[in-house]
Scaffold this motif. Structure first.
Motif, PDB file in Angstrom:
ATOM      1  N   ALA A 291       0.803  -1.229   0.000  1.00 53.76           N
ATOM      2  CA  ALA A 291       0.000   0.000   0.000  1.00 53.76           C
ATOM      3  C   ALA A 291       0.835   1.277   0.000  1.00 53.76           C
ATOM      4  N   GLY A 292       2.101   1.187   0.407  1.00 54.52           N
ATOM      5  CA  GLY A 292       2.921   2.394   0.458  1.00 54.52           C
ATOM      6  C   GLY A 292       3.709   2.659  -0.799  1.00 54.52           C
ATOM      7  N   GLY A 293       3.644   1.741  -1.774  1.00 51.49           N
ATOM      8  CA  GLY A 293       4.394   1.926  -3.015  1.00 51.49           C
ATOM      9  C   GLY A 293       3.719   2.905  -3.953  1.00 51.49           C
ATOM     10  N   SER A 294       4.352   3.116  -5.124  1.00 55.23           N
ATOM     11  CA  SER A 294       3.812   4.075  -6.091  1.00 55.23           C
ATOM     12  C   SER A 294       2.435   3.650  -6.583  1.00 55.23           C
ATOM     13  N   ILE A 295       2.292   2.373  -6.981  1.00 58.01           N
ATOM     14  CA  ILE A 295       0.994   1.874  -7.437  1.00 58.01           C
ATOM     15  C   ILE A 295       0.076   1.622  -6.246  1.00 58.01           C
ATOM     16  N   GLY A 296       0.611   1.053  -5.169  1.00 50.76           N
ATOM     17  CA  GLY A 296      -0.206   0.749  -4.002  1.00 50.76           C
ATOM     18  C   GLY A 296      -0.867   1.978  -3.409  1.00 50.76           C
ATOM     19  N   SER A 297      -0.115   3.066  -3.278  1.00 50.54           N
ATOM     20  CA  SER A 297      -0.684   4.279  -2.688  1.00 50.54           C
ATOM     21  C   SER A 297      -1.739   4.892  -3.599  1.00 50.54           C
ATOM     22  N   GLU A 298      -1.536   4.798  -4.914  1.00 45.86           N
ATOM     23  CA  GLU A 298      -2.556   5.318  -5.839  1.00 45.86           C
ATOM     24  C   GLU A 298      -3.800   4.436  -5.820  1.00 45.86           C
ATOM     25  N   LEU A 299      -3.599   3.114  -5.661  1.00 41.79           N
ATOM     26  CA  LEU A 299      -4.752   2.222  -5.465  1.00 41.79           C
ATOM     27  C   LEU A 299      -5.559   2.661  -4.246  1.00 41.79           C
ATOM     28  N   CYS A 300      -4.858   2.973  -3.173  1.00 44.33           N
ATOM     29  CA  CYS A 300      -5.542   3.417  -1.946  1.00 44.33           C
ATOM     30  C   CYS A 300      -6.383   4.658  -2.210  1.00 44.33           C
ATOM     31  N   ARG A 301      -5.829   5.622  -2.930  1.00 45.12           N
ATOM     32  CA  ARG A 301      -6.540   6.880  -3.181  1.00 45.12           C
ATOM     33  C   ARG A 301      -7.803   6.646  -4.019  1.00 45.12           C
ATOM     34  N   GLN A 302      -7.649   5.844  -5.077  1.00 44.34           N
ATOM     35  CA  GLN A 302      -8.800   5.655  -5.964  1.00 44.34           C
ATOM     36  C   GLN A 302      -9.838   4.705  -5.370  1.00 44.34           C
ATOM     37  N   VAL A 303      -9.403   3.708  -4.618  1.00 43.83           N
ATOM     38  CA  VAL A 303     -10.374   2.832  -3.944  1.00 43.83           C
ATOM     39  C   VAL A 303     -11.166   3.629  -2.924  1.00 43.83           C
ATOM     40  N   LEU A 304     -10.516   4.565  -2.274  1.00 42.93           N
ATOM     41  CA  LEU A 304     -11.192   5.402  -1.285  1.00 42.93           C
ATOM     42  C   LEU A 304     -12.347   6.178  -1.920  1.00 42.93           C
ATOM     43  N   GLN A 305     -12.193   6.550  -3.196  1.00 45.46           N
ATOM     44  CA  GLN A 305     -13.263   7.261  -3.901  1.00 45.46           C
ATOM     45  C   GLN A 305     -14.475   6.366  -4.156  1.00 45.46           C
ATOM     46  N   CYS A 306     -14.265   5.039  -4.064  1.00 44.27           N
ATOM     47  CA  CYS A 306     -15.370   4.090  -4.269  1.00 44.27           C
ATOM     48  C   CYS A 306     -16.177   3.853  -2.989  1.00 44.27           C
ATOM     49  N   HIS A 307     -15.776   4.514  -1.891  1.00 43.58           N
ATOM     50  CA  HIS A 307     -16.466   4.409  -0.601  1.00 43.58           C
ATOM     51  C   HIS A 307     -16.547   2.976  -0.074  1.00 43.58           C
ATOM     52  N   PRO A 308     -15.398   2.321   0.126  1.00 41.38           N
ATOM     53  CA  PRO A 308     -15.431   0.991   0.746  1.00 41.38           C
ATOM     54  C   PRO A 308     -15.782   1.113   2.223  1.00 41.38           C
ATOM     55  N   ALA A 309     -16.123   0.004   2.847  1.00 38.84           N
ATOM     56  CA  ALA A 309     -16.411   0.034   4.281  1.00 38.84           C
ATOM     57  C   ALA A 309     -15.123   0.117   5.087  1.00 38.84           C
ATOM     58  N   LYS A 310     -14.104  -0.619   4.640  1.00 44.12           N
ATOM     59  CA  LYS A 310     -12.834  -0.652   5.365  1.00 44.12           C
ATOM     60  C   LYS A 310     -11.701  -0.881   4.364  1.00 44.12           C
ATOM     61  N   MET A 311     -10.546  -0.243   4.637  1.00 47.23           N
ATOM     62  CA  MET A 311      -9.352  -0.457   3.829  1.00 47.23           C
ATOM     63  C   MET A 311      -8.221  -0.899   4.744  1.00 47.23           C
ATOM     64  N   LEU A 313      -4.360  -1.529   4.903  1.00 47.53           N
ATOM     65  CA  LEU A 313      -3.133  -1.161   4.196  1.00 47.53           C
ATOM     66  C   LEU A 313      -2.017  -2.089   4.669  1.00 47.53           C
ATOM     67  N   PHE A 314      -1.608  -3.017   3.821  1.00 46.59           N
ATOM     68  CA  PHE A 314      -0.604  -4.026   4.169  1.00 46.59           C
ATOM     69  C   PHE A 314       0.712  -3.614   3.523  1.00 46.59           C
ATOM     70  N   GLU A 315       1.729  -3.339   4.347  1.00 43.52           N
ATOM     71  CA  GLU A 315       2.978  -2.773   3.817  1.00 43.52           C
ATOM     72  C   GLU A 315       4.164  -3.231   4.649  1.00 43.52           C
ATOM     73  N   LEU A 316       5.279  -3.511   3.952  1.00 43.64           N
ATOM     74  CA  LEU A 316       6.507  -3.940   4.614  1.00 43.64           C
ATOM     75  C   LEU A 316       7.308  -2.772   5.173  1.00 43.64           C
ATOM     76  N   SER A 317       7.300  -1.637   4.460  1.00 40.50           N
ATOM     77  CA  SER A 317       8.093  -0.468   4.861  1.00 40.50           C
ATOM     78  C   SER A 317       7.333   0.375   5.880  1.00 40.50           C
ATOM     79  N   GLU A 318       7.938   0.597   7.026  1.00 38.87           N
ATOM     80  CA  GLU A 318       7.300   1.398   8.076  1.00 38.87           C
ATOM     81  C   GLU A 318       7.095   2.842   7.625  1.00 38.87           C
ATOM     82  N   VAL A 319       8.114   3.425   6.989  1.00 36.30           N
ATOM     83  CA  VAL A 319       8.027   4.820   6.539  1.00 36.30           C
ATOM     84  C   VAL A 319       6.925   4.977   5.501  1.00 36.30           C
ATOM     85  N   ALA A 320       6.904   4.075   4.511  1.00 33.23           N
ATOM     86  CA  ALA A 320       5.899   4.165   3.449  1.00 33.23           C
ATOM     87  C   ALA A 320       4.490   3.983   4.017  1.00 33.23           C
ATOM     88  N   LEU A 321       4.333   3.061   4.952  1.00 34.69           N
ATOM     89  CA  LEU A 321       3.017   2.834   5.558  1.00 34.69           C
ATOM     90  C   LEU A 321       2.557   4.051   6.350  1.00 34.69           C
TER      91      LEU A 321
END
Length: 637
Positions: A291-311, A313-321
């Motif tokens: 979720a903290g990568g270039s594609i992962g973070s953009e997925l998060c932004r656009q999925v958020l526009q779809c109004h999910p119930a819960k997201m 974010l699964f990420e290996l990097s602490e800083v990116a997360l």
């Protein structure tokens, strides 16, 4: 002595200047009377006549000095305005002298008063200049001064010398300039030398720092000069920031990055997620790996526009997360979406199982992967573990946990790969497709894969690299003159991924239409020209930035492909196609994974690569061709 000067308060400094002016008043008066008398006796008699009003005159002169602010002017700020104020003070003293001598009936001529005022003005200006030099001499002897060489003897350079003449910490020593017409001349009382003599001049004159006074020169050329001087061991700073002259701030460029989408050379695909497929994500609990990568973070932004119930974010990097979590929380509060950050890896079976079950995950968007070709090439075991076994773990556990949809983010480098990263992504596709064939329709996740090429502006991609090289003054490095790549922006790639995931029925390999491949050399030229600079080459040797060709890196291809067979079927979206490609059988997949796990357990890099070469189409041939075309070692060279 320096400590005494620094210990003086502002009122003490004012009192010293008052005392100086008080001594100059009788001195100027004595000079004026001596010039308008015929003998020594006359001077004495006139001074004795003036003596009764002198104390009053000194008190009034002191009061005027304080009132006009003459005694509070700092020595290093004593310039034209201060000199004008001293002139007004001198005129006021002349008027006071006239009034006092008239009231006391002292016979003093008008010419004497004028000579007095003129003398006082001259003495006052000279005294302050002398005091300033005394103070500077104290600082010079008591404190270490930075001796600077100024690169550029033009208008800016000469103005800089004037500004630094009285500086207590910086001492201009000499100029260097590229103009041969200035070599050997003296400008602003400093000699001008050729830049080729910088090392000799620095040793001879004990130079501490070089100041670039070349504001009209392009920033890349300034950076080139700065880097050359730094390699010679000099500290380099540049105008126009005067803060850089007295501080520790390094050479700063003012380049602004151009939006990556401007380099697409085509129209960008609309990234309005709500245009279709929103029902596949609305009200769902969605896990996004990487979720903290270039594609992962953009997925998060656009999925958020779809109004999910819960997201989740699964990420290996602490800083990116941390970064993506902080960004999304501000938006999620307004639309009431729960954000759950999870720090971990997709290779951890127990953690993956716990997350999927605990949060009742319904959709998995799997973007977690090591994607940088050179890094994975030098770390093949880590790359294969994460990209292949991590995908197998997450996809298998998704079926057990009752996930509805599983979407794998793949890469064009998976097609006839010439590197470990591409081979690992192709094996990941085999794993997901195998699961799709083994899970009965309606009884498990809808597995699908989406394949696309390079993402403009993502971490490690060429555009940010070129822009960083541009900031340093070049050169911009391109591996080969004929190399080309497919490009998309992260926004349009993610939009199409979500659309493809929504339309999937199970087992498809979707390929995104990325337009025509872009020559990297042309992209480099666009980056240079978009920043307002010119390319330096054989046709234009006076250009700002050079493009340097470094040769293909290990595992790198001249061009990428999006499909093995070229057989692609259209879908309901004009930019999404379905690739018709063969897959491995269940037995073959099991054999490949078993051999891969054994190689990883033995930490045998070659054995792990051999597994990929055996099962991934075109990989062994591409590697062999690279080896055969690589420059051979010549012991005589």
């Amino acid at each position: 002595m320096l400590s005494f000067v620094k210990s003086l308060s502002r009122s003490q400094k004012r009192n010293i200047m008052l005392a100086v002016d008080s001594m100059l008043v009788p001195l100027a008066l004595l000079l004026a009377l001596s010039l308008h008398s015929s003998g020594g006796q006359s001077i004495l008699s006139m001074m004795l006549a003036y003596l009764p009003v002198l104390p009053v005159f000194l008190v009034i002169s002191g009061a005027l000095s304080v009132l006009l602010g003459v005694s509070t002017i700092q020595l290093n700020a004593y310039e034209s305005a201060a000199i004008g104020l001293t002139g007004a003070y001198s005129v006021a003293l002349v008027l006071v002298s006239v009034l006092l001598t008239t009231a006391a009936q002292i016979p003093v001529t008008v010419a004497t008063h004028i000579v007095f005022g003129t003398s006082f003005f001259i003495f006052s200006v000279i005294s302050r200049a002398v005091l300033l030099q005394i103070v500077l001499a104290i600082y010079r002897r008591s404190a270490v001064r930075c001796r600077v060489l100024i690169y550029g003897a033009g208008t800016t350079g000469t103005q800089l010398v004037s500004a630094l003449r009285n500086h207590e910490k910086i001492e201009p020593v000499a100029f260097v300039d590229d103009s041969r017409a200035l070599h050997g001349l003296v400008v602003a009382r400093l000699p001008v030398y050729s830049p080729v003599r910088i090392a000799e001049i620095a040793a001879e004159k004990q130079i501490d720092r070089v100041l670039l006074a070349l504001p009209s020169l392009s920033l890349p050329k300034q950076a080139q000069i700065s880097r050359r001087l730094q390699k010679m061991g000099f500290e380099v700073q540049a105008l126009p920031s005067f803060a850089q002259l007295i501080g520790e701030e390094a050479l700063v460029d003012k380049l602004t990055d151009v939006e990556p989408k401007l380099f697409l050379n085509r129209d960008e695909v609309s990234s309005v997620t709500g245009a279709g497929g929103i029902e596949s994500y609305e009200g769902k609990t969605i896990l996004i790996s990487g979720a903290g990568g270039s594609i992962g973070s953009e997925l998060c932004r656009q999925v958020l526009q779809c109004h999910p119930a819960k997201m989740v974010l699964f990420e290996l990097s602490e800083v990116a997360l941390y970064k993506v979590d902080m960004e999304l929380r501000q938006i999620a509060e307004d639309i009431e979406v729960e954000i759950v950050p999870v720090l971990g890896t997709v290779t951890d079976t127990l953690q993956v199982r716990r997350i999927l079950t605990k949060h009742n995950i319904q959709v998995v968007l799997h973007a977690a992967a090591y994607k940088h070709v050179p890094l994975v090439e030098t770390n093949p075991l880590t790359g294969l573990t994460n990209n292949v076994l991590g995908t197998q773990t997450l996809a298998t556990e998704a079926a057990t946990a009752g996930v509805e949809r599983f979407i794998l983010i793949s890469s064009d480098k998976a097609v006839r790969p010439s590197n470990v990263m591409g081979a690992s992504k192709r094996l990941a596709e085999f794993v997901v497709r195998d699961l799709a064939t083994r899970v009965p329709f309606g009884e498990g996740p809808i597995y699908t894969m989406v394949r696309f090429g390079n993402v403009l502006g993502s971490s490690g991609s060429v555009v940010p690299l070129f822009q960083e090289q541009l900031r340093r003054g070049g050169p911009i490095t391109v591996t080969h003159r004929d190399v080309s790549r497919y490009f998309m922006t992260a926004q349009e790639a993610v939009h199409l991924v979500l659309r493809a995931g929504a339309m999937a029925k199970g087992g498809e390999i979707y390929v995104l239409d990325m337009g025509k491949p872009v020559p990297i050399e042309r992209l480099a030229r666009q980056v240079i020209e978009s920043a307002g600079y010119t390319v330096r080459d054989a046709n234009y040797p006076e250009g700002d930035i050079e493009i340097e060709f470094t040769g293909l890196r290990p595992g790198e291809k001249m061009t990428e492909e999006l499909s093995l067979t070229g057989n692609m079927v259209g879908t309901g979206h004009r930019k999404i196609f379905s690739a018709d490609e063969a897959a491995l059988s269940e037995i073959e997949i099991a054999s490949a994974l078993r051999s891969l796990r054994a190689a990883l357990a033995a930490s045998d890099e070659q054995a792990a690569k051999d597994v990929a070469m055996r099962w991934v189409e075109g990989y062994s041939l591409a590697v062999r061709e690279q080896f055969e075309n690589a420059p051979k070692f010549n012991p005589m060279s």
